[in-house]
Scaffold this motif. Structure first.
Motif, PDB file in Angstrom:
ATOM      1  N   LEU A 108       0.708  -0.835  -0.346  1.00  0.00           N
ATOM      2  CA  LEU A 108       0.043   0.205   0.015  1.00  0.00           C
ATOM      3  C   LEU A 108       0.890   1.314  -0.012  1.00  0.00           C
ATOM      4  N   GLU A 109       2.158   1.185   1.084  1.00  0.00           N
ATOM      5  CA  GLU A 109       3.012   2.435   1.003  1.00  0.00           C
ATOM      6  C   GLU A 109       3.846   2.373  -0.461  1.00  0.00           C
ATOM      7  N   ASN A 110       4.034   1.063  -0.773  1.00  0.00           N
ATOM      8  CA  ASN A 110       5.016   1.364  -1.945  1.00  0.00           C
ATOM      9  C   ASN A 110       3.317   2.214  -3.202  1.00  0.00           C
ATOM     10  N   CYS A 111       2.812   2.478  -3.240  1.00  0.00           N
ATOM     11  CA  CYS A 111       1.805   2.491  -4.515  1.00  0.00           C
ATOM     12  C   CYS A 111       1.023   3.578  -4.024  1.00  0.00           C
ATOM     13  N   THR A 112       1.427   4.611  -2.314  1.00  0.00           N
ATOM     14  CA  THR A 112       1.092   6.110  -2.074  1.00  0.00           C
ATOM     15  C   THR A 112       1.844   6.741  -1.845  1.00  0.00           C
TER      16      THR A 112
ATOM     17  N   MET B 278      -5.849   1.145  -3.480  1.00  0.00           N
ATOM     18  CA  MET B 278      -6.325  -0.283  -2.994  1.00  0.00           C
ATOM     19  C   MET B 278      -7.751  -0.184  -4.795  1.00  0.00           C
ATOM     20  N   LEU B 279      -7.953   0.918  -5.659  1.00  0.00           N
ATOM     21  CA  LEU B 279      -8.526   0.668  -6.365  1.00  0.00           C
ATOM     22  C   LEU B 279      -8.063   0.172  -7.421  1.00  0.00           C
ATOM     23  N   TYR B 280      -5.932   0.267  -7.962  1.00  0.00           N
ATOM     24  CA  TYR B 280      -5.572   0.366  -8.422  1.00  0.00           C
ATOM     25  C   TYR B 280      -4.819  -1.118  -8.405  1.00  0.00           C
ATOM     26  N   LEU B 281      -5.056  -1.588  -6.951  1.00  0.00           N
ATOM     27  CA  LEU B 281      -4.598  -2.757  -6.579  1.00  0.00           C
ATOM     28  C   LEU B 281      -5.469  -3.552  -7.009  1.00  0.00           C
ATOM     29  N   GLU B 282      -6.831  -3.431  -6.960  1.00  0.00           N
ATOM     30  CA  GLU B 282      -7.998  -4.457  -7.079  1.00  0.00           C
ATOM     31  C   GLU B 282      -8.369  -4.603  -8.784  1.00  0.00           C
ATOM     32  N   ARG B 283      -7.350  -3.270  -9.936  1.00  0.00           N
ATOM     33  CA  ARG B 283      -7.497  -3.211 -10.749  1.00  0.00           C
ATOM     34  C   ARG B 283      -6.396  -4.986 -11.413  1.00  0.00           C
ATOM     35  N   VAL B 284      -5.459  -5.022 -10.602  1.00  0.00           N
ATOM     36  CA  VAL B 284      -4.228  -5.981 -10.722  1.00  0.00           C
ATOM     37  C   VAL B 284      -4.457  -7.429  -9.924  1.00  0.00           C
ATOM     38  N   ARG B 285      -6.009  -7.185  -9.294  1.00  0.00           N
ATOM     39  CA  ARG B 285      -6.483  -8.072  -8.233  1.00  0.00           C
ATOM     40  C   ARG B 285      -5.629  -9.200  -7.924  1.00  0.00           C
TER      41      ARG B 285
ATOM     42  N   VAL C 230       1.522  -5.153  -9.254  1.00  0.00           N
ATOM     43  CA  VAL C 230       2.179  -3.640  -7.852  1.00  0.00           C
ATOM     44  C   VAL C 230       2.758  -2.680  -8.345  1.00  0.00           C
ATOM     45  N   ALA C 231       3.757  -3.361  -9.006  1.00  0.00           N
ATOM     46  CA  ALA C 231       4.684  -2.407  -9.694  1.00  0.00           C
ATOM     47  C   ALA C 231       3.635  -1.479 -10.845  1.00  0.00           C
ATOM     48  N   ILE C 232       3.117  -2.139 -11.507  1.00  0.00           N
ATOM     49  CA  ILE C 232       1.878  -1.890 -12.486  1.00  0.00           C
ATOM     50  C   ILE C 232       0.829  -0.730 -11.873  1.00  0.00           C
ATOM     51  N   ALA C 233       0.364  -0.774 -10.074  1.00  0.00           N
ATOM     52  CA  ALA C 233      -1.073  -0.604  -9.922  1.00  0.00           C
ATOM     53  C   ALA C 233      -0.316   0.457  -9.301  1.00  0.00           C
TER      54      ALA C 233
ATOM     55  N   LEU D 129       1.320 -10.885 -18.452  1.00  0.00           N
ATOM     56  CA  LEU D 129       0.697 -10.059 -19.621  1.00  0.00           C
ATOM     57  C   LEU D 129      -0.914  -9.701 -19.605  1.00  0.00           C
ATOM     58  N   ASP D 130      -1.872 -10.752 -19.110  1.00  0.00           N
ATOM     59  CA  ASP D 130      -3.076 -10.242 -18.742  1.00  0.00           C
ATOM     60  C   ASP D 130      -3.075  -8.615 -17.882  1.00  0.00           C
ATOM     61  N   THR D 131      -2.568  -9.123 -17.547  1.00  0.00           N
ATOM     62  CA  THR D 131      -2.532  -7.530 -16.506  1.00  0.00           C
ATOM     63  C   THR D 131      -2.161  -6.396 -17.301  1.00  0.00           C
ATOM     64  N   MET D 132      -1.589  -6.336 -18.458  1.00  0.00           N
ATOM     65  CA  MET D 132      -0.735  -5.955 -19.296  1.00  0.00           C
ATOM     66  C   MET D 132      -2.236  -5.771 -21.035  1.00  0.00           C
ATOM     67  N   VAL D 133      -2.429  -6.566 -20.718  1.00  0.00           N
ATOM     68  CA  VAL D 133      -3.681  -6.649 -21.849  1.00  0.00           C
ATOM     69  C   VAL D 133      -4.984  -5.763 -21.365  1.00  0.00           C
TER      70      VAL D 133
END
Ligand code: ADP
Ligand code: MG
Length: 249
Positions: free
Chosen positions: A104-108, A127-134, A154-157, A185-189
């Motif tokens: 979470l801190e990495n993302c904020t 949290m929105l983007y962590l959900e996005r990358v599941r 996480v890096a993508i989120a 790859l699925d996340t990138m697609v």
């Protein structure tokens, strides 16, 4: 080129050259990426792929020619660099997460310190983007507690939290165990399907066929071929492309 606005939205490289000392690593590189386009860059190791995409957000400095992003020239002016970096997210081969911070801190952290958002708002978006990358359930853990595939997601989120218009990926799956490649790859697609402008350095040819509008093949600092995935894989024009494909397919 179709899709590039007259005001230069998207990414434009015009005769870009770069040297490391005596070594001429980018040689008259010119291409355009329209908003929403997805480009896959491939080519042998050392051909200049990383250097080329790192010039886009000025992690590397080109010496001649021009690069512009969203109509802003990437040059030595601080104001321009900051404006360009705000538009561009980047994901590296080795995740580059902060090991001493939670997911979470990495993302904020950048949202709070670069954009000045209050903690609650930054966490909500994270949290929105962590959900996005599941992987919202991993928010409280540290990077070392996650698999490589999860760390890369996480890096993508983390990048998406800054709401970039363009995402650059530099061999995002090449440090992963084979069974973890697919989830990244699925996340990138899914990002591609949402219309993100993307430049992906990757040798994942299935991914290229699935999402790329164009494949750019580089060799020794030059763009040797730029074609649709269909043309590039089935009917490469250049001998060097054929040789490369015969080695990776
Ligand atoms: P690729 O990503 O296609 O493998 P790179 O862009 O990393 O290629 O490298 C292109 C060339 O520039 C290579 O010959 C590499 O050794 C060289 N190079 C890359 N980074 C540096 C650097 N910081 N200093 C000197 N040479 C470098
Ligand atoms: Mg590289």
């Amino acid at each position: 080129m179709a899709g590039i606005d007259s005001d230069g939205r998207g990414i434009v490289f015009d005769k870009v050259n770069k040297w490391y000392g005596q070594m001429h690593v980018l040689q008259d590189v010119s291409f355009r990426v329209a908003p929403g386009e997805k480009i896959v860059v491939c080519g042998p190791s050392g051909s200049g792929k990383s250097t080329m995409i790192r010039c886009i957000n000025r992690l590397e400095i080109h010496q001649s020619g021009t690069i512009s992003v969203g109509g802003i020239e990437v040059n030595d002016q601080r104001r321009n660099i900051d404006r360009v970096r705000r538009q561009v997210g980047m994901v590296f081969q080795n995740f580059n997460l902060y090991p001493h911070l939670t997911i979470l801190e990495n993302c904020t952290i950048a949202q709070r310190w670069v954009r000045g958002l209050p903690r609650a708002e930054a966490e909500q978006r994270a949290m929105l983007y962590l959900e996005r990358v599941r992987i919202p359930d991993q928010a409280g853990k540290y990077p070392s507690q996650l698999s490589g595939g999860q760390q890369q997601r996480v890096a993508i989120a983390r990048s998406l939290c800054m709401e970039p218009e363009i995402m650059l990926f530099d061999e995002p799956t090449s440090a992963l165990d084979p069974e973890l490649v697919r989830e990244v790859l699925d996340t990138m697609v899914s990002l591609a399907e949402d219309g993100m402008t993307m430049i992906c350095v990757t040798h994942e040819m299935g991914f290229a066929r699935q999402v790329a509008d164009r494949v750019i093949f580089m060799d020794r600092g030059r763009i040797v071929e730029s074609a649709t995935p269909e043309d590039f894989f089935q009917n490469p024009r250049e001998e060097r492309s054929r040789l490369f494909l015969s080695q990776i397919l």
